[in-house]
Design a protein around this motif. Structure first.
Motif, mmCIF file in Angstrom:
data_model
loop_
_atom_site.group_PDB
_atom_site.id
_atom_site.type_symbol
_atom_site.label_atom_id
_atom_site.label_comp_id
_atom_site.label_asym_id
_atom_site.label_seq_id
_atom_site.Cartn_x
_atom_site.Cartn_y
_atom_site.Cartn_z
ATOM 1 N N ALA A 240 5.521 20.479 -2.723
ATOM 2 C CA ALA A 240 5.988 20.998 -4.037
ATOM 3 C C ALA A 240 5.900 22.496 -4.165
ATOM 4 O O ALA A 240 5.002 23.113 -3.762
ATOM 5 C CB ALA A 240 5.088 20.230 -5.177
ATOM 6 N N THR A 241 6.928 22.922 -5.064
ATOM 7 C CA THR A 241 7.162 24.051 -5.139
ATOM 8 C C THR A 241 7.213 24.542 -6.713
ATOM 9 O O THR A 241 8.115 23.949 -7.338
ATOM 10 C CB THR A 241 8.534 24.905 -4.476
ATOM 11 N N LEU A 242 6.505 25.550 -7.037
ATOM 12 C CA LEU A 242 6.550 25.710 -8.610
ATOM 13 C C LEU A 242 6.815 27.126 -8.838
ATOM 14 O O LEU A 242 6.714 27.977 -8.294
ATOM 15 C CB LEU A 242 5.041 25.492 -9.311
ATOM 16 N N VAL A 243 7.965 27.253 -10.045
ATOM 17 C CA VAL A 243 8.287 28.709 -10.147
ATOM 18 C C VAL A 243 7.952 28.728 -11.656
ATOM 19 O O VAL A 243 8.220 27.977 -12.439
ATOM 20 C CB VAL A 243 9.776 28.800 -9.884
ATOM 21 N N ALA B 200 6.481 12.163 -16.591
ATOM 22 C CA ALA B 200 7.533 11.500 -17.349
ATOM 23 C C ALA B 200 8.886 11.581 -16.609
ATOM 24 O O ALA B 200 9.611 10.560 -16.540
ATOM 25 C CB ALA B 200 7.459 11.933 -18.694
ATOM 26 N N ALA B 201 9.108 12.780 -16.242
ATOM 27 C CA ALA B 201 10.235 12.953 -15.488
ATOM 28 C C ALA B 201 10.290 12.304 -14.308
ATOM 29 O O ALA B 201 11.745 12.353 -13.960
ATOM 30 C CB ALA B 201 10.440 14.646 -15.247
ATOM 31 N N GLU B 202 9.651 12.008 -13.642
ATOM 32 C CA GLU B 202 9.834 11.149 -12.259
ATOM 33 C C GLU B 202 10.539 9.934 -12.618
ATOM 34 O O GLU B 202 11.340 9.159 -11.822
ATOM 35 C CB GLU B 202 8.506 11.141 -11.776
ATOM 36 N N ASP C 121 0.825 -1.158 -0.192
ATOM 37 C CA ASP C 121 -0.102 -0.129 -0.091
ATOM 38 C C ASP C 121 0.879 1.209 -0.004
ATOM 39 O O ASP C 121 1.129 2.105 0.985
ATOM 40 C CB ASP C 121 -0.782 -0.112 1.099
ATOM 41 N N HIS C 122 1.657 1.467 -1.030
ATOM 42 C CA HIS C 122 2.521 2.489 -1.321
ATOM 43 C C HIS C 122 2.549 3.112 -2.530
ATOM 44 O O HIS C 122 2.544 2.512 -3.560
ATOM 45 C CB HIS C 122 4.057 1.922 -1.226
ATOM 46 N N LEU C 123 1.934 4.304 -2.586
ATOM 47 C CA LEU C 123 1.906 5.120 -3.991
ATOM 48 C C LEU C 123 3.112 5.470 -4.677
ATOM 49 O O LEU C 123 4.059 5.694 -4.031
ATOM 50 C CB LEU C 123 1.026 6.468 -3.846
ATOM 51 N N ASN C 124 3.025 5.370 -6.123
ATOM 52 C CA ASN C 124 4.292 5.727 -6.813
ATOM 53 C C ASN C 124 4.600 6.980 -7.092
ATOM 54 O O ASN C 124 3.398 8.070 -6.937
ATOM 55 C CB ASN C 124 4.195 4.859 -8.155
ATOM 56 N N GLY C 125 5.735 7.509 -7.399
ATOM 57 C CA GLY C 125 6.189 8.766 -7.710
ATOM 58 C C GLY C 125 5.435 9.503 -8.595
ATOM 59 O O GLY C 125 5.043 10.561 -8.650
ATOM 60 N N PRO C 126 5.247 8.981 -9.882
ATOM 61 C CA PRO C 126 4.542 9.568 -11.025
ATOM 62 C C PRO C 126 3.245 9.947 -10.659
ATOM 63 O O PRO C 126 2.451 11.147 -10.873
ATOM 64 C CB PRO C 126 4.361 8.367 -12.131
ATOM 65 N N ALA C 127 2.240 9.098 -9.775
ATOM 66 C CA ALA C 127 1.003 9.641 -9.378
ATOM 67 C C ALA C 127 1.174 10.877 -8.725
ATOM 68 O O ALA C 127 0.532 11.904 -8.815
ATOM 69 C CB ALA C 127 0.399 8.495 -8.662
ATOM 70 N N LEU C 128 2.071 10.961 -7.463
ATOM 71 C CA LEU C 128 2.115 11.926 -6.634
ATOM 72 C C LEU C 128 2.600 13.051 -7.203
ATOM 73 O O LEU C 128 2.003 14.263 -6.956
ATOM 74 C CB LEU C 128 3.189 11.562 -5.483
ATOM 75 N N VAL C 129 3.551 13.269 -8.028
ATOM 76 C CA VAL C 129 4.317 14.357 -8.593
ATOM 77 C C VAL C 129 3.166 14.927 -9.578
ATOM 78 O O VAL C 129 3.096 16.181 -9.786
ATOM 79 C CB VAL C 129 5.691 14.081 -9.179
ATOM 80 N N GLY C 130 2.541 14.084 -10.190
ATOM 81 C CA GLY C 130 1.702 14.381 -11.277
ATOM 82 C C GLY C 130 0.336 15.290 -10.699
ATOM 83 O O GLY C 130 -0.318 15.998 -11.024
ATOM 84 N N PRO D 227 5.517 27.030 -16.776
ATOM 85 C CA PRO D 227 5.921 26.503 -15.539
ATOM 86 C C PRO D 227 7.541 25.814 -15.613
ATOM 87 O O PRO D 227 7.385 24.803 -15.842
ATOM 88 C CB PRO D 227 4.940 25.504 -15.362
ATOM 89 N N SER D 228 8.484 26.744 -15.332
ATOM 90 C CA SER D 228 9.866 26.450 -15.462
ATOM 91 C C SER D 228 10.430 25.432 -14.628
ATOM 92 O O SER D 228 11.309 24.772 -15.215
ATOM 93 C CB SER D 228 10.622 27.674 -15.714
ATOM 94 N N ARG D 229 10.158 25.465 -13.338
ATOM 95 C CA ARG D 229 10.683 24.668 -12.416
ATOM 96 C C ARG D 229 9.546 24.092 -11.450
ATOM 97 O O ARG D 229 9.076 24.904 -10.811
ATOM 98 C CB ARG D 229 11.955 25.232 -11.546
ATOM 99 N N LEU D 230 9.687 22.661 -11.173
ATOM 100 C CA LEU D 230 8.977 22.062 -9.963
ATOM 101 C C LEU D 230 9.611 21.466 -9.392
ATOM 102 O O LEU D 230 10.544 20.561 -9.725
ATOM 103 C CB LEU D 230 7.836 21.281 -10.707
ATOM 104 N N THR D 231 9.686 21.667 -7.978
ATOM 105 C CA THR D 231 10.542 20.860 -7.115
ATOM 106 C C THR D 231 9.526 20.007 -6.009
ATOM 107 O O THR D 231 8.877 20.859 -5.447
ATOM 108 C CB THR D 231 11.454 21.781 -6.286
ATOM 109 N N VAL D 232 9.567 18.708 -6.013
ATOM 110 C CA VAL D 232 8.470 18.148 -5.170
ATOM 111 C C VAL D 232 9.586 17.320 -4.236
ATOM 112 O O VAL D 232 10.348 16.320 -4.470
ATOM 113 C CB VAL D 232 7.827 16.843 -6.142
ATOM 114 N N ASP D 233 9.125 17.425 -3.062
ATOM 115 C CA ASP D 233 9.698 16.781 -1.976
ATOM 116 C C ASP D 233 8.864 15.804 -1.459
ATOM 117 O O ASP D 233 7.629 15.846 -0.989
ATOM 118 C CB ASP D 233 10.043 17.569 -0.754
#
Length: 270
Positions: free
Chosen positions: A101-104, A181-183, A29-38, A55-61
């Motif tokens: 997540a932080t979007l610039v 895709a980038a994930e 029961d663990h969600l994947n990265g593409p789903a979360l960052v998406g 939307p030039s930079r997205l950083t997701v922690d």
């Protein structure tokens, strides 16, 4: 419910319930990265996107393991400047923030005078694409195929993907497609001879422009690993060429290492 695969169903304005496609290989029961960052990218673009800005930079922690429970999006516009806009999104489960997540965004404008250096990297896509599964995996050693297990080697990796929808009934925008895709930067940089033994704790996506078509290529550029810490970077491509960069940092997770030749969740590999 749509006939197309998706990661989440929206049940309220700010609440989303994960589907089976959102589950990862790291645990039952663990969600994947593409789903979360998406989901974070979609929420930020929906609330704060502007056609005059890129939307030039997205950083997701990725703070902790996200589970298959209702997920709340919390949004804030941090700065609304003339040339730069900054916004934040948190994904909250059971009152706990699991992702931030932080979007610039930068205002589109004319380029400056002169000519600059540009990387000469290229992406050689497979001669045929799997239109049904929407994914292809490649490595220098094994060429292209449809199975991750074929590329558990020590050579350079790449993949080509047509991302599935983040939210049921809503087609991914070009920005969301690029982020999802980038994930895969974690996969193409951390996949080795015994599978993937590093779990990424973040993703940074930097875009010079948005993708112009649905298929996006991700190719490993660098991978450095010392004392159980890994850093990987990739270049993102569409049919017209390079569009940006992905970067992840990751920590060793040998207790749950994913060996795709002995996949504990084979139904989760699309």
């Amino acid at each position: 419910m749509s006939a197309r695969p998706f990661h989440f169903t929206q049940t309220e304005h700010d609440t989303f319930v994960p589907s089976g496609y959102a589950q990862s290989h790291w645990g039952a029961d663990h969600l994947n990265g593409p789903a979360l960052v998406g989901l974070a990218a979609r929420a930020l673009e929906t609330s704060f996107g502007d056609p005059e800005f890129l939307p030039s930079r997205l950083t997701v922690d990725l703070f902790k393991a996200a589970r298959g429970v209702p997920t709340l999006t919390k949004l804030a516009l941090v700065r609304d400047g003339r040339r730069v806009r900054n916004a934040e999104c948190e994904l909250v489960q059971d009152g706990v923030t699991v992702v931030r997540a932080t979007l610039v965004q930068y205002r589109l404008s004319e380029p400056p005078r002169g000519t600059e250096w540009v990387s000469s990297t290229e992406f050689e896509a497979p001669s045929a694409r799997d239109e049904t599964r929407g994914i292809g995996i490649g490595s220098d050693e094994a060429g292209w195929s449809g199975a991750i297990a074929d590329h558990q080697n020590a050579s350079r990796k790449r993949f080509l993907t047509r991302t599935i929808d983040v939210v049921d009934g809503h087609r991914n925008t070009p920005f969301v497609r690029a982020v999802v895709a980038a994930e895969g930067t974690s996969l193409v940089t951390n996949l080795g001879t015994a599978g993937v033994g590093y779990i990424n704790g973040d993703l940074t996506v930097a875009l010079a422009r948005l993708p112009r078509d649905e298929w996006i290529g991700v190719q490993a550029d660098s991978h450095w690993a010392v004392d159980g810490i890994s850093v990987g970077s990739s270049t993102l491509f569409d049919g017209s060429g390079a569009i940006g960069t992905g970067m992840v940092t990751a920590v060793s997770n040998p207790g749950a290492q994913i060996d795709f030749r002995n996949d504990p969740f084979p139904d989760r590999t699309r």
